[in-house]
Each structure stands twice: as C-alpha cells, then as structure tokens.
Design an enzyme around this catalytic site. Structure first.
Site, PDB file in Angstrom:
ATOM      1  N   ASP A   1     -40.344  46.195  21.344  1.00  0.00           N
ATOM      2  CA  ASP A   1     -40.506  44.915  22.264  1.00  0.00           C
ATOM      3  C   ASP A   1     -41.929  44.771  21.975  1.00  0.00           C
ATOM      4  OD1 ASP A   1     -38.646  43.320  24.471  1.00  0.00           O
ATOM      5  OD2 ASP A   1     -41.056  43.350  24.423  1.00  0.00           O
TER       6      ASP A   1
ATOM      7  N   LYS B   1     -35.816  33.876  16.348  1.00  0.00           N
ATOM      8  CA  LYS B   1     -34.766  34.779  15.637  1.00  0.00           C
ATOM      9  C   LYS B   1     -35.035  34.816  14.098  1.00  0.00           C
ATOM     10  CE  LYS B   1     -31.016  34.764  19.044  1.00  0.00           C
ATOM     11  NZ  LYS B   1     -31.047  36.150  19.442  1.00  0.00           N
TER      12      LYS B   1
ATOM     13  N   ASN C   1     -16.975  32.664  24.383  1.00  0.00           N
ATOM     14  CA  ASN C   1     -17.573  31.682  25.047  1.00  0.00           C
ATOM     15  C   ASN C   1     -17.030  30.385  24.884  1.00  0.00           C
ATOM     16  OD1 ASN C   1     -19.448  33.334  26.189  1.00  0.00           O
ATOM     17  ND2 ASN C   1     -21.161  33.110  24.894  1.00  0.00           N
TER      18      ASN C   1
ATOM     19  N   GLU D   1     -18.093  41.104  19.829  1.00  0.00           N
ATOM     20  CA  GLU D   1     -17.622  40.053  18.722  1.00  0.00           C
ATOM     21  C   GLU D   1     -18.287  40.145  17.465  1.00  0.00           C
ATOM     22  OE1 GLU D   1     -16.048  35.796  20.735  1.00  0.00           O
ATOM     23  OE2 GLU D   1     -18.110  36.357  21.036  1.00  0.00           O
TER      24      GLU D   1
ATOM     25  N   SER E   1     -25.685  34.739  21.155  1.00  0.00           N
ATOM     26  CA  SER E   1     -24.252  34.414  22.113  1.00  0.00           C
ATOM     27  C   SER E   1     -23.692  32.997  21.818  1.00  0.00           C
ATOM     28  CB  SER E   1     -24.514  34.369  23.590  1.00  0.00           C
ATOM     29  OG  SER E   1     -25.632  33.389  24.071  1.00  0.00           O
TER      30      SER E   1
ATOM     31  N   MET F   1     -30.464  42.862  28.177  1.00  0.00           N
ATOM     32  CA  MET F   1     -29.459  43.068  27.262  1.00  0.00           C
ATOM     33  C   MET F   1     -29.730  43.997  26.017  1.00  0.00           C
ATOM     34  SD  MET F   1     -26.161  42.332  26.356  1.00  0.00           S
ATOM     35  CE  MET F   1     -25.581  41.086  27.209  1.00  0.00           C
TER      36      MET F   1
ATOM     37  N   HIS G   1     -21.941  40.167  18.999  1.00  0.00           N
ATOM     38  CA  HIS G   1     -22.230  39.574  20.248  1.00  0.00           C
ATOM     39  C   HIS G   1     -21.756  40.544  21.405  1.00  0.00           C
ATOM     40  CE1 HIS G   1     -21.046  36.116  23.250  1.00  0.00           C
ATOM     41  NE2 HIS G   1     -22.001  36.801  23.801  1.00  0.00           N
TER      42      HIS G   1
ATOM     43  N   ASN H   1     -22.267  41.095  28.927  1.00  0.00           N
ATOM     44  CA  ASN H   1     -22.899  41.552  29.998  1.00  0.00           C
ATOM     45  C   ASN H   1     -21.906  41.603  31.223  1.00  0.00           C
ATOM     46  OD1 ASN H   1     -25.126  42.488  31.561  1.00  0.00           O
ATOM     47  ND2 ASN H   1     -25.536  40.527  32.316  1.00  0.00           N
TER      48      ASN H   1
ATOM     49  N   VAL I   1     -34.837  36.573  22.687  1.00  0.00           N
ATOM     50  CA  VAL I   1     -34.524  35.363  23.392  1.00  0.00           C
ATOM     51  C   VAL I   1     -33.816  34.274  22.538  1.00  0.00           C
ATOM     52  CG1 VAL I   1     -36.908  34.245  22.373  1.00  0.00           C
ATOM     53  CG2 VAL I   1     -35.621  33.573  24.540  1.00  0.00           C
ATOM     54  N   GLU I   2     -33.061  33.529  23.088  1.00  0.00           N
ATOM     55  CA  GLU I   2     -32.030  32.770  22.307  1.00  0.00           C
ATOM     56  C   GLU I   2     -32.734  31.268  21.855  1.00  0.00           C
ATOM     57  OE1 GLU I   2     -27.547  32.577  21.422  1.00  0.00           O
ATOM     58  OE2 GLU I   2     -29.228  33.950  21.539  1.00  0.00           O
TER      59      GLU I   2
END
Length: 668
Positions: A348, A408, A501, A463, A430, A329, A451, A454, A402-403
């Site tokens: 990264d 975060k 979602n 969003e 997301s 993503m 947001h 994909n 990562v979610e």
C-alpha cells in the site's frame, strides 16, 4: 499392512477383506472408481457380507476381531452417497432403506468379537454413524482428520441411529450441539467428547494401534452418570427448550424443520436408546422426501458444480500471493490467503495502512488456528511490502485498490512488467469492465477479475471474470487459485455487475423504490427474511455501504438521483461503517422496533421483492453471463445468500410455474 493368512471374499468390488496371521479381519474400504468413500447400496451390501463372515469366524474362534479402515489415503468415509437419495420418492421407501442399514449397524454392534474403527481424514455423516456402531474408535491427530454430522445442512439429521449412539457416548449437550450445527470436529475435540477413544500420530500408526485394540478387546465407555442425567426428565425438557431457543436465532422452523424435529426426537425419547432409534427412522423419513431437503441437496450439488469450474489437472500450484491495497477488502483477502496456507506480501502507499490491515487479521487467525505456534506462523506469512518487492516472486498478484478506472490502469501497468511468466494478474473490481481496465496493459489478455465478496472470510464465492481478450489459461489458473484458498470459483463474462451484483442490484433498488413511496423499511426487511433471505435489502444496503450501492447503481444505470440514498451519502451517512444509514447502528447491529407483521402479508411481499432478482437472473442466462442456469443459481446462492432451501432463483421460479410440477422441479 500385516501378513495375510486368507482372503475369504475375493470378489468384493468396494472392499478388500482379509484375515491376518493373528486372526484379525481387516475390512479396507476402497470404493471402486471414486476418489472418496461413501456409503452407497453396493458398499453396504458388501460390508454385510464381511460382517456375516466375521460373525461366523468369531463363533468358531477362527477370527478374533475386525478392523474397519479406509484404503483411501486422505479420507475414511465422507457420508452416505447422496446421489442415491434421489431414488427415494416416498416415506415408505426411505424407511425400508434405513431399516436395512440400521439392522447392519446393529449387527456390527452385537458382534461377539471386538470391532475397531481406524479413522484418517473425513469421517462424516453415515461414516461417523458406522464408526459409532463399532466397539472402539482410533483416529489420527492429523489436521485433515475431521469428524461430524453435516446432515442438518441437507435438511435431515443422522438417520442410521447416530442420534442415540452419539448421545450415549458423548452426552446430550455435546452430541446434540454437533448434530444441530453440522460443524466438523477435530480428532482431539471428538476424543474430548467421547466419540473417539484413542489418538495416534499418523496414518501409518493406525493398523498397529487397531491390532493392539483388538487383541486387548478394548471397548468404548459410555458417557458418565453426570452426562446421562441431562438426558433424563426434567433436565432433558429444559435442555430441549434452550436448544430450540438457540436454533430459532439462526433458522426458521418453516424454512429449516430438520433441527426442530431432531430436538423433538431428543425431548421425547432421549432417555431410551432403543425407543429413540425406532423413532429416529419415523422422524427422518418425511424430512428426506421434503422439498427443503431436496433443494438443500441440490445446493450441495451446485457447490460441487462450482468446484468443477477449476481444472482438475493443472500443473500450476500457487503458493505466494501479492495483494496491492491494504484497505478492508485487500487486507482481508491477504489474511484469508494466509489462513489457507499461502505466503502473502501486502502493499500500500501508506505503511500505516499496511500495519492496520495486518493487525486486523488477528481475529481471523485466532479463529482459524488453535495454538500460539500456528498463529505465529500465520503472522510470519503475512509480510508488509510497501515497495512491492514480492511482485516478482508471486504466483498471483491481486489489485484491490479504490474503484477508479484511471488509478487501476496506472497501477496494473506498472506492476505487470515486474511479474514472473505464468503468474496470474487479477483485479478485485466489483463493477468495472475487465476490457476497460486492461486497455492500458502491454498484454491485456493476461488480466482477469477476481471479485471477492465482503466479508471475505464468510462469503464462499469468488467471481472469476473473463474479459473479451483474456486468455483461457489465465482464467483456468484464476479458478484453480480460488479453489486452492477453499472458495468456490464462478467464471463469468465481463459485463456490468458481472453476475452477483447484476442480479442483486434490481432487488435492492426495487426495495428502495418502495421505501421512497413510503413503505416501512422494517416491513420490507422482515418480508425478505420471511422468504428466506439472510437479511432484508435495506439492511443489506447499509451493510454493504450506501456509497458502494450508489456507485454500483451508477455503473448499472439505476437512477438514484434525488433519492434518500443519495441524500444519506451526501450527508456522510453510509450505513453500518459510519454508524448510520437507513438504520442507526449500535454495536454492529441495526436498531429496530421489533414490530410483528402479518405472516400471510410477509409471505406475499417476500415473493414480490425477489421478482426483480429472478427476472435479472433469467436475463443473465439468456445473455450467457455464465455457462448455464445451474451456475446462475449457484452464484446467486453462494454470492448473495439467496434462500438455500429454495434451491436457487431459477429453480424456485420453475417450481412455482404451473407448467412444471413442484415435485419434479425440486428433484436433483
């Protein structure tokens, strides 16, 4: 432009008409009060006045020719004014309107003096049909000059006799392909087809080239004999069959009849210009007043509504982006921003992942850029930045890791202090709430959600998520950034799942419950496609990733404990990305038996499947997740692919209600 000898029509509102010292008439289109030129009632009436004056002048030798050009800096004509389409309620009204326009274009084509069309910027739909009625066409090589027939996207096809004229000039295969796909063509591609006769380097060169073309009485040459053969029987019959087969792979006839009616028109009349022109009008009229066309025109209006989410006057202009997270993503967001002209630094913890993420953008750059120089320039704008040195220069910083809430929070708190004032700080979450992520920041009002969906290159919606503490100026900048990268911004409240979602999850899990109860997955997916969804909910879950689905289910409190979804995730069968999920995937496609199901059964089941989505969409309106019902429809269409020809879930619901006549509900 040139020294003006006279202005025979001084009271025009949308055109400026003058005759220069060489006796050349200049019709400059500058629609009053509009940013772009479109062909509405008054502009067409005024063009008719100009044409009458030119014809008289040509006959008495006072006018040597006519140049049609735009006075707008960045566009020729974007098409017919679709705002006026809503006024046409019956087929007879459509036919009457069309005949007036086609008579005018025929008049232009028959003028005894040369008519040259000078094109810069967008030349689309009715604008291209006007250009084709001229005797000679000159266009700029500028990358912003695009020609095309987008009508099929509105549930119609060219109706100002552009069908016959484009086939005559470009040949049937190329012209029909352009009309059936609605794709825009570069000026060079249009010249290669025969729709444009000459290219110039700049807008400033257009008047001189047009003057020379008039004085030398230049005329277009129709397609050669070899191309004409393909409009003759039996080649025409074979070509029509092949085109139907190709269209059927992308669109069902009952959902999108326009391309099929265009093929019918060509198959029957493709060898006879005049017969095709007359038949075009008769075939066009029922499409124009159809529910599909009304709803697809509504979708166009909804896309304009989304563009309006961004402020029109904002001094801030983003040019540099920093993306943290080089997974699929994050890397795809970075690649898309580069493709839209931005400079992007990609960060990264793993240098190898950065290298992999950058390499993956090669396919996107190959599609977007035609020359090696352009591709090399794009690659140079995508910069590996393992230490985050680009943060301080960036106008927009997007976290796409990562979610996980704690991770975060840690990453964002570390980078905020390095950012310059006025830069946008965004998370690509997301499902997590903006307030929760911002809790650890020195300035929580700075954080917004961006947001992306994909695959980033294909999904048009982003969003823009507003937390309870988020400052409005940061939301506006976020929306402006989204439009700057040619996406549609949808401003949403920070609630679980935001809008897309939130409405998608009950639809997908409703289908999974059916699966748990023994219903066939192919039957479920086919019913969704019969309704008009781009893919079925089970295939969609596999495409998104079953681990992602399970995570979103947990966030939105959809229990999947002990379900087949949980079992597959536990076994590492995550869908398309692992090669197996609900389906086995080979070559990027789910393996299916190809069974055929009863049409009436599919239609009923399809309606049943979308009911949870529609109900959740209504709750999103009631809870003001977005500003209004139209924006809900827009978000669901552009974020999920909800059957565009139905006009959006809430619009569809209203059209089905006995209290609201379907015809009224489908109006713009």
């Amino acid at each position: 432009m040139f020294k003006t000898a006279s202005r025979p029509l001084p009271n025009l509102k949308d055109w400026r008409f003058s005759v220069d010292e060489w006796g050349i008439g200049w019709a400059e289109f500058d629609r009053e009060g509009e940013n772009q030129n479109s062909l509405g009632r008054r502009p067409l009436e005024e063009l008719g006045e100009i044409v009458a004056v030119v014809e008289k002048g040509a006959r008495d030798k006072s006018i040597r020719g006519l140049v049609i050009i735009s006075a707008k800096e960045r566009g020729f004509i974007v098409g017919a004014d679709i705002r006026e389409f809503a006024d046409l309620k019956t087929e007879s009204e459509v036919i009457e309107k069309l005949r007036a326009v086609t008579a005018l274009f025929d008049h232009i084509e028959r003028l005894p003096a040369p008519v040259v069309c000078a094109i810069n910027g967008f030349c689309l739909g009715g604008g291209l049909e006007l250009a084709l009625a001229c005797h000679y066409r000159i266009a700029t090589r500028d990358s912003g000059t695009k020609l095309g027939f987008p009508e099929v996207k509105l549930g119609i096809f060219p109706g100002f006799n552009g069908t016959a004229r484009s086939i005559r000039l470009a040949g049937a295969p190329a012209a029909m392909q352009a009309m059936l796909t609605g794709k825009m063509l570069s000026a060079s591609a249009a010249r290669g087809m025969g729709l444009v006769d000459q290219l110039v380097d700049s807008r400033g060169a257009l008047p001189w080239a047009a003057r020379k073309a008039v004085l030398r009485n230049r005329k277009s040459k129709p397609a050669g004999f070899a191309k004409k053969l393909l409009s003759m029987w039996p080649a025409r019959d074979l070509l029509a069959k092949r085109m139907r087969s190709e269209v059927a792979k992308k669109a069902r006839e009952d959902h999108y009849p326009a391309p099929y009616r265009l093929i019918d028109l060509f198959e029957r009349y493709g060898a006879n210009d005049e017969a095709m022109k007359a038949a075009e009008t008769r075939a066009f009229a029922p499409l124009m007043v159809s529910d599909q066309s009304r709803n697809l025109r509504r979708v166009f209006w909804l896309s304009e509504l989304l563009k309006g989410q961004a402020p029109k006057k904002l001094a801030w202009r983003p040019s540099r982006v920093h993306v943290i997270g080089a997974g699929t993503m994050g890397a795809d967001i970075a690649g898309w921003c580069v493709a839209r002209g931005m400079e992007v630094t990609l960060q990264d913890v793993s240098p190898e992942q950065i290298t992999k993420g950058i390499a993956a953008q090669g396919k996107l750059f190959a599609r977007k850029f035609k020359t090696k120089a352009q591709r090399d320039a794009a690659k140079a704008r995508l910069i590996a930045d393992p230490n985050g040195e680009g943060i301080a220069r960036a106008d927009v910083v997007i976290e796409a890791i990562v979610e996980n809430l704690a991770i975060k929070q840690k990453v964002l708190s570390e980078i905020e202090a390095k950012m310059k004032p006025g830069a946008v700080l965004a998370t690509n979450t997301s499902s997590l709430l903006i307030e929760d992520i911002a809790a650890g920041l020195p300035d929580p009002g700075r954080l917004i959600g961006l947001h992306f969906f994909n695959p980033v290159a294909l999904m048009p919606l982003v969003e823009v998520v507003r937390g309870s503490q988020t400052r409005e100026e940061d939301v506006k900048r976020g929306a402006a950034f989204v439009t700057a990268i040619d996406k549609f911004p949808l401003i949403t409240k920070s609630v679980p799942g935001f809008l897309v979602n939130r409405v998608l999850t009950p639809y997908m899990f409703g289908a999974m419950v059916r699966l748990e109860h023994g219903e066939d997955k192919e039957r479920i997916d086919e019913a969704a496609r019969a309704f008009g969804m781009p893919m079925g909910p089970i295939e969609l879950a596999d495409t998104v990733g079953l681990d992602v689905c399970a995570h979103v289910a947990h966030i939105l409190k959809f229990s999947s404990e002990g379900s087949k979804l949980d079992r597959l995730v536990a076994e590492g069968k995550l869908g398309k990305k692992s090669g197996e999920g609900f389906y086995v995937w080979e070559g990027g496609k789910p393996q299916k038996t190809g069974r055929v199901f009863d049409k009436a059964e599919m239609e009923k089941l399809g309606r049943d499947l979308v009911e949870p989505l529609i109900a959740e969409a209504q709750r999103a309106v009631d809870e003001q997740v977005v500003e209004n019902a139209d924006l809900v429809d827009a978000g669901v269409i552009f974020g999920t692919g909800f059957a565009p020809f139905r006009g959006g879930p809430l619009h569809y619901k209203a059209a089905q209600s006995p209290a609201v006549p379907a015809q009224a509900a489908a109006a713009e």
